[in-house]
Design a protein around this motif. Structure first.
Motif, short mmCIF file in Angstrom:
data_model
loop_
_atom_site.label_atom_id
_atom_site.label_comp_id
_atom_site.label_asym_id
_atom_site.label_seq_id
_atom_site.Cartn_x
_atom_site.Cartn_y
_atom_site.Cartn_z
N VAL A 85 0.70 -1.16 -0.08
CA VAL A 85 -0.06 -0.09 0.02
C VAL A 85 0.96 1.39 -0.16
CG1 VAL A 85 -1.58 1.33 1.42
CG2 VAL A 85 -1.82 -1.12 1.13
N ARG A 86 0.69 2.19 -0.96
CA ARG A 86 1.63 3.24 -0.74
C ARG A 86 0.62 4.46 -0.11
NH1 ARG A 86 0.99 7.17 -4.87
NH2 ARG A 86 -1.13 7.32 -5.58
N MET A 87 1.61 5.57 0.30
CA MET A 87 1.04 6.29 1.00
C MET A 87 0.16 7.69 0.06
SD MET A 87 0.53 7.67 3.95
CE MET A 87 1.62 6.53 5.06
N GLY A 140 2.79 12.81 -15.85
CA GLY A 140 1.97 12.01 -14.70
C GLY A 140 0.69 12.70 -14.30
N PHE A 141 -0.61 12.09 -13.99
CA PHE A 141 -1.79 12.67 -13.76
C PHE A 141 -2.32 11.80 -12.75
CE2 PHE A 141 -5.76 14.93 -14.44
CZ PHE A 141 -5.53 16.27 -14.32
N GLY A 142 -1.79 11.73 -11.47
CA GLY A 142 -2.31 10.88 -10.64
C GLY A 142 -2.51 11.71 -9.39
N VAL A 143 -2.69 11.32 -8.45
CA VAL A 143 -3.16 11.87 -7.05
C VAL A 143 -2.46 13.19 -6.73
CG1 VAL A 143 -3.17 11.74 -4.55
CG2 VAL A 143 -3.78 9.67 -5.87
N LEU A 144 -1.36 13.26 -6.84
CA LEU A 144 -0.48 14.50 -6.87
C LEU A 144 -0.69 15.84 -7.75
CD1 LEU A 144 2.66 13.33 -5.10
CD2 LEU A 144 0.60 14.01 -4.02
N ALA A 145 -0.56 14.98 -9.02
CA ALA A 145 -0.53 16.11 -10.08
C ALA A 145 -2.11 16.58 -10.16
CB ALA A 145 -0.13 15.36 -11.45
N TRP A 162 0.01 14.49 -19.15
CA TRP A 162 0.59 13.22 -19.91
C TRP A 162 0.49 11.93 -18.77
CZ3 TRP A 162 4.91 9.94 -19.74
CH2 TRP A 162 5.11 8.85 -20.81
N SER A 163 -0.20 10.81 -19.36
CA SER A 163 -0.33 9.77 -18.19
C SER A 163 -0.30 8.46 -19.07
CB SER A 163 -1.72 10.06 -17.48
OG SER A 163 -2.64 10.12 -18.35
N ARG A 164 -0.44 7.39 -18.55
CA ARG A 164 -0.45 6.16 -19.29
C ARG A 164 -1.79 5.97 -19.65
NH1 ARG A 164 -1.55 1.04 -18.05
NH2 ARG A 164 -2.01 1.59 -15.77
N THR A 165 -2.65 6.19 -19.32
CA THR A 165 -4.09 5.97 -19.79
C THR A 165 -4.65 7.43 -19.97
OG1 THR A 165 -5.01 5.82 -17.42
CG2 THR A 165 -4.13 3.61 -18.54
N PRO A 166 -5.68 7.35 -20.81
CA PRO A 166 -6.37 8.90 -21.05
C PRO A 166 -7.26 9.37 -19.96
CG PRO A 166 -7.30 7.12 -22.42
CD PRO A 166 -6.30 6.37 -21.85
N LYS A 167 -7.27 10.63 -19.71
CA LYS A 167 -8.07 11.15 -18.62
C LYS A 167 -9.41 11.90 -19.27
CE LYS A 167 -5.11 9.47 -15.92
NZ LYS A 167 -5.29 8.26 -15.32
N GLN A 168 -10.34 11.65 -18.68
CA GLN A 168 -11.54 12.70 -18.89
C GLN A 168 -11.57 13.80 -18.14
OE1 GLN A 168 -13.50 12.29 -21.28
NE2 GLN A 168 -12.81 10.32 -22.17
N ASN A 221 11.26 19.04 -11.41
CA ASN A 221 11.15 17.63 -11.04
C ASN A 221 10.90 17.16 -9.63
OD1 ASN A 221 10.92 14.83 -11.35
ND2 ASN A 221 13.38 14.64 -11.35
N ALA A 222 9.58 16.76 -9.24
CA ALA A 222 9.49 16.18 -7.77
C ALA A 222 9.19 14.93 -7.88
CB ALA A 222 8.53 17.14 -7.25
N GLY A 223 9.66 14.29 -8.91
CA GLY A 223 9.35 12.65 -9.02
C GLY A 223 10.32 11.97 -8.36
N LEU A 247 14.81 20.98 -8.87
CA LEU A 247 15.19 19.65 -8.88
C LEU A 247 15.06 19.42 -7.45
CD1 LEU A 247 18.29 19.44 -11.09
CD2 LEU A 247 15.70 19.13 -11.75
N ASP A 248 13.99 18.64 -6.98
CA ASP A 248 13.95 18.22 -5.63
C ASP A 248 14.51 16.97 -5.27
OD1 ASP A 248 12.72 18.56 -2.86
OD2 ASP A 248 11.29 16.88 -3.42
N VAL A 249 14.73 16.01 -6.46
CA VAL A 249 15.35 14.59 -6.32
C VAL A 249 16.35 14.41 -7.21
CG1 VAL A 249 12.95 13.60 -5.57
CG2 VAL A 249 13.35 14.04 -8.01
N ALA A 274 9.73 18.20 -1.26
CA ALA A 274 8.76 18.88 -2.29
C ALA A 274 7.52 18.58 -1.22
CB ALA A 274 8.63 18.28 -3.50
N SER A 275 7.34 17.30 -0.74
CA SER A 275 6.30 17.17 0.16
C SER A 275 6.55 16.23 1.19
CB SER A 275 4.80 16.89 -0.54
OG SER A 275 3.98 16.82 0.42
N VAL A 276 6.08 15.97 2.41
CA VAL A 276 6.86 15.17 3.42
C VAL A 276 5.44 14.34 3.99
CG1 VAL A 276 7.71 14.78 5.36
CG2 VAL A 276 8.74 16.14 3.76
N GLY A 308 4.66 -1.34 -11.23
CA GLY A 308 5.64 -0.62 -10.62
C GLY A 308 5.21 0.63 -10.09
N TYR A 309 3.77 0.76 -9.84
CA TYR A 309 3.23 2.03 -9.10
C TYR A 309 1.80 1.77 -8.59
CZ TYR A 309 0.68 3.66 -13.26
OH TYR A 309 -0.10 3.88 -14.38
#
Ligand code: NDP
Ligand code: OXD
Length: 309
Positions: A85-87, A140-145, A162-168, A221-223, A247-249, A274-276, A308-309
């Motif tokens: 489970v990721r945070m 990336g257009f997940g939780v954070l983006a 830009w993501s792996r799968t299309p977004k509506q 870049n905060a990835g 650059l954070d990483v 960038a975030s903790v 992988g994510y």
């Protein structure tokens, strides 16, 4: 019945105390004093030594202290069949939105140029466009983006993702997959990377990608550092293809003292903050997920090991 904790950063309080308060029915132990390994059912970890998680023979779930799980998946001996489970917690999301918004605004309003002018005592009245004319792209257009996009949209930036799968989404132009990358880059003046580090995304921030951005674009870049081909970032900055980078990483963290990034005039370095993950809100998520598992339900925010994510 034990929850075992291997923390990353020193917080105000020991993680064990915070989790123990949230989970009075369980025994929470520190990594260095695990007790009977066979009693450990849950692990809450950042960067455990390779092979270590396999020594807990009755593990029911691995909780990552961070949103990214590349640090766990690189373990060749990770126990199979145990959910990861990721945070995902609101304050981690809020912190990233603040970081991204601050640096997008900074590039948008050409603050690095104004600071250089001030150093040189130059009174040059720069005219910058307003946000609707500034094209920001989220890799990336997940939780954070998505949360960053919510705030940037409220400021009226012209947004794409830009993501792996299309977004509506009505307010963000969506590009996806290999075919979507070039048109996404061509229109992006400020590029924000919030991708997870996977086999498919490692080294994505490279010379070929930078060449497709408009000249003078900026990078945030905060990835993960593994997304960066660091000599290519320096080259793009030095040729002017990139005007600036935040650059954070980094490939190597802590960033070595002799890294050219520390002193580069076009680079802002932050030390992977960038975030903790915030303790109370994270512990609430972990406790809720443990209760779901104990009730026979699947936990929220599980990782797809194959992706992988
Ligand atoms: P999510 O899993 O919610 O989102 C990941 C996004 O990346 C998704 O939109 C996903 O696409 C996209 N993606 C994954 N693989 C690809 C690919 N091959 N091609 C195109 N898009 C892809 O993650 P979060 O938003 O929660 O976190 C993102 C990352 O941010 C973390 O993995 C971590 O590395 C980093 N992070 C950094 C922090 C810091 O302080 N620097 C703090 C917290 C996180 P799709 O939507 O189609 O699945
Ligand atoms: C994370 C991080 O992945 O802090 O949460 O990098």
């Amino acid at each position: 019945m034990t929850l075992i904790i291997k923390p990353d950063l020193e917080h105000d309080r020991p993680w064990r105390d915070v989790l123990q308060e949230m989970l009075p029915e369980r025994t929470c132990r520190d990594w260095d004093a695990p007790g009977d390994l066979g009693e450990v059912e849950y692990a809450f970890v950042w960067n455990p030594p390779p092979g270590a998680l396999r020594t807990f023979s009755n593990l029911k779930c691995i909780f990552s202290i961070g949103a990214g799980v590349d640090h766990l998946l690189k373990d060749p001996d990770l126990p199979e069949g145990v959910p990861i489970v990721r945070m995902v917690e609101p304050e981690l999301t809020q912190g990233m939105t603040e970081y991204v918004t601050m640096h997008v605004l900074r590039f948008h309003r050409e603050v690095p140029t104004l600071e250089a002018q001030q150093r040189d005592r130059v009174w040059n009245e720069l005219i910058v466009p307003t946000a609707p004319s500034r094209r920001v792209g989220l890799l990336g257009f997940g939780v954070l983006a998505q949360d960053s996009a919510r705030v940037l949209r409220a400021l009226d930036f012209d947004l794409a993702c830009w993501s792996r799968t299309p977004k509506q989404t009505d307010s963000v132009e969506s590009f996806h997959g290999a075919d979507g990358l070039d048109p996404f880059l061509t229109r992006t003046q400020i590029l924000v990377c919030l991708l997870p580090l996977t086999e498919a995304t490692k080294g994505i921030l490279n010379r070929t990608l930078f060449a497709k951005l408009p000249r003078g674009a900026s990078l945030i870049n905060a990835g993960r550092g593994g997304h960066q081909v660091e000599p290519d970032i320096l080259e793009a900055l030095d040729t002017g293809q990139l005007a600036g980078a935040v650059l954070d990483v980094f490939r190597t963290e802590p960033l070595p003292a002799d890294s050219p990034f520390w002193t580069h005039p076009k680079v802002t370095v932050t030390p992977h903050i960038a975030s903790v993950t915030q303790q109370r809100s994270a512990a609430e998520q972990v406790a809720a997920n443990i209760r779901r598992i104990e009730a026979g339900e699947a936990p929220h925010n599980t990782v797809d090991r194959a992706l992988g994510y």
